[in-house]
Design an enzyme around this catalytic site. Structure first.
Site, PDB file in Angstrom:
ATOM      1  N   ASP A 126       0.865   2.383   2.261  1.00 49.32           N
ATOM      2  CA  ASP A 126       2.171   2.968   2.557  1.00 49.32           C
ATOM      3  C   ASP A 126       2.576   2.604   3.981  1.00 49.32           C
ATOM      4  OD1 ASP A 126       4.447   4.338   1.769  1.00 49.32           O
ATOM      5  OD2 ASP A 126       3.731   6.265   2.512  1.00 49.32           O
ATOM      6  N   HIS A 133      14.034   7.836   9.881  1.00 51.92           N
ATOM      7  CA  HIS A 133      13.041   8.843   9.488  1.00 51.92           C
ATOM      8  C   HIS A 133      11.982   8.991  10.580  1.00 51.92           C
ATOM      9  CE1 HIS A 133      10.069  11.016   7.060  1.00 51.92           C
ATOM     10  NE2 HIS A 133       9.184  10.100   7.386  1.00 51.92           N
ATOM     11  N   GLU A 196       9.312  12.099  -0.472  1.00 58.90           N
ATOM     12  CA  GLU A 196       9.699  11.009   0.414  1.00 58.90           C
ATOM     13  C   GLU A 196      10.400   9.953  -0.429  1.00 58.90           C
ATOM     14  OE1 GLU A 196       6.185   9.794   2.674  1.00 58.90           O
ATOM     15  OE2 GLU A 196       6.760  11.221   4.246  1.00 58.90           O
TER      16      GLU A 196
HETATM   17 MN    MN Z   1       5.193   7.865   2.646  1.00 53.13          MN
END
Ligand code: MN
Length: 424
Positions: A126, A133, A196
Site C-alpha cells: 500500500d 490526504h 480509505e
Molecule cells: Mn491505505
C-alpha cells in the site's frame, strides 16, 4: 515499445454492442471498457474468467477465447497478446458481429452469478500517493509540519497482507485491537472504523529478482486498475504505529472491486503528470517522457454511505465525497512500479499496489472519515439527519469510479462495497 497503451479502434465512441444493456449513456460496462473478473454460479463451482458487458458476464472459455481459468496467466500475457484479446472481444461483442449467435450462450446475467476477487492477490503493497490526504492527516498529528521531508522525493509505501483482501460484497467485521488508555491501554472493538478511497493497481507480467523495472517499461507490467477500500482502525493505528509502519490497524480487511479495468481501456483517460512548480522534481529513475506526457489517470471517484436506518427506510446510499485520481495523486502508477523494483524486488502477476487514500484538495473531497470529520471532531450529517464521525455497525460503504471525456465513451469500475458487522 514503451509508454502508455495507445488509443485504437476498440475505443471508438461510435461502437455499440449487440448486448443492448451495454449501450446506455451512464453504464460502467460499455463495449469500450471490457474489464476482466472472475465469477461462478455457486460456491461449489470453480472460478471462471469473465468480461463485463452491460449487465452480463461473458464466459471467456465458453466464448472460445481462452482454454483455462488462470487469471494470473491471462494477466501476464505480453502486451501484443493483450491487445489481440481485447480486439477479439471488441469485434465479437459489437453489433453485426458474426459471433453473436455463438456468444449469446456464453453470457450470464451478472446479477445471477457470484463475483469473486478479480484474481488471487499474491502480494500487497500500500502506497501513500494522496498528497492532500497525507497533508490533512499529517496536520492532525503535526499542525506545523504536516508533510515529512521525504514525501516529495520518495513514494511512501509499506508491505501489507494479501490474505485479508476480500471481494466486494463480503461483510467486514469490526476489529478489536489494542488502543491507548489511562492508566493502561486496553483491548477493545475499534470505535474509529474508517474507509480509505484508493485505487488498486494490478501487476500483469512480473520481473525477475534483482532486475528492476524502469519507468519506461512500467506501464507494460501494469495489467489494470480496480477500486480499493483499505479499511482502517483509527484508534488502533496511532497507538501501535510509532515508530513502525501500519500493522493491525490495517490488515483486518481490504475490499477490492470485482472488475479489473485494463490499462488498454484507460488509454483515452490518461493525463499529463508533473509535480507542482517549486516542488522537487522526481529523481531520474522516477522520471520519463511517457510518464510526463500521460502517466496520470483521469478517474472520477465517489464514496457512498448507506446506514442501516437508511436501508430500512428504503433510502439509497448518499454520496459523502468525490475526488479525481489525477488531481489527488502525487505519484503515478508507473512511478510506483519503478520505485518498488528499483532495489531489485520482484513483482509478480496478481500483486496489488494500493494507491493510498485519494482525497482531493477541496472540502467534500476527502477519501476517509478521518478527514471528513476532522479527526472525529466534526460529525457529518446525512440526508436523514443521522450523524457520523466514523463508521457504525450496519453501515454499507461503497466506492464507485468512472472515466468520462469528450470524444470518448464512458467507462466505469462497478462498485466496491462492504457492510460493517458488529465486533465478535
Ligand atoms: Mn491505505
Amino acid at each position: 515499445m514503451s509508454g502508455t497503451a495507445a488509443i485504437d479502434a476498440t475505443h471508438d465512441p461510435a461502437l455499440a454492442s449487440w448486448v443492448e444493456s451495454a449501450n446506455t449513456d451512464d453504464g460502467d460496462f460499455t463495449i469500450q471498457n471490457l474489464p476482466f473478473g472472475r465469477f461462478r454460479s455457486n460456491a461449489n463451482e470453480d472460478w471462471r474468467i469473465g468480461v463485463a458487458i452491460g449487465d452480463q458476464v461473458l464466459d471467456l472459455r465458453l466464448a472460445g477465447l481462452i482454454d483455462h481459468a488462470d487469471m494470473h496467466r491471462l494477466m501476464a500475457l505480453p502486451p501484443a497478446q493483450r491487445r489481440a484479446l481485447r480486439a477479439a472481444l471488441s469485434n465479437g461483442l459489437q453489433r453485426g458481429s458474426a459471433q453473436e449467435s455463438a456468444w449469446r450462450s456464453a453470457l450470464r446475467p451478472m446479477r445471477s452469478v457470484e463475483l469473486g476477487l478479480p484474481c488471487p492477490i499474491r502480494n500487497y503493497t500500500d502506497f501513500y500517493v494522496g498528497i492532500h490526504h497525507a497533508t490533512a492527516v499529517g496536520k492532525l498529528f503535526r499542525p506545523d509540519n504536516p508533510l515529512l521531508p521525504n514525501y516529495k522525493w520518495v513514494p511512501i509505501g509499506y508491505h501489507g497482507r494479501a490474505s485479508s483482501i476480500i471481494p466486494s460484497g463480503q461483510p467486514v467485521r469490526r476489529p478489536r485491537g489494542q488502543v491507548a488508555g489511562d492508566p493502561a491501554p486496553r483491548l477493545a472493538a475499534t470505535q474509529r472504523l474508517d474507509h480509505e478511497l484508493e485505487l488498486g493497481f494490478l501487476i500483469g507480467a512480473g520481473n525477475a529478482l534483482g532486475e528492476p523495472i524502469t519507468i519506461d517499461e512500467a506501464e507494460q507490467h501494469l495489467f489494470g486498475v480496480t477500486l480499493f477500500n483499505d479499511w482502517s482502525a483509527r484508534d488502533v493505528q496511532p497507538w501501535e504505529y510509532q515508530p513502525l509502519g501500519p500493522f493491525l490497524a490495517k490488515n483486518f480487511a481490504s475490499t477490492v472491486s470485482p472488475w479489473i479495468v485494463t490499462m488498454e481501456a484507460l488509454a483515452p483517460f490518461r493525463a499529463s503528470f508533473a509535480h507542482p512548480e517549486g516542488d522537487p522534481q522526481p529523481l531520474p529513475y522516477l522520471d520519463g517522457a511517457a510518464n510526463r506526457a500521460a502517466g496520470a489517470l483521469d478517474i472520477q471517484l465517489e464514496v457512498r454511505l448507506q446506514t442501516a436506518a437508511m436501508r430500512e427506510a428504503g433510502l439509497p446510499p448518499t454520496i459523502i465525497s468525490r475526488s479525481n485520481a489525477a488531481e489527488a495523486a502525487y505519484w503515478t502508477a508507473a512511478q510506483l512500479v519503478a520505485h518498488h523494483t528499483v532495489n531489485g524486488c520482484n513483482l509478480q502477476s496478481g500483486d496489488l499496489l494500493g494507491s493510498g487514500t485519494l482525497s482531493g484538495p477541496r472540502p467534500g473531497e476527502s477519501g476517509s472519515m478521518l478527514e471528513l470529520s476532522a479527526g472525529g471532531k466534526q460529525p457529518i450529517t446525512l440526508p436523514n439527519g443521522e450523524q457520523r464521525t466514523f463508521l457504525e455497525d450496519g453501515d454499507t460503504l461503497i466506492l464507485a469510479g468512472h472515466c468520462e471525456r469528450a470524444g470518448a465513451r464512458r467507462i466505469g469500475f462497478g462498485l466496491c462495497s462492504g457492510t460493517v458487522l458488529p465486533a465478535a
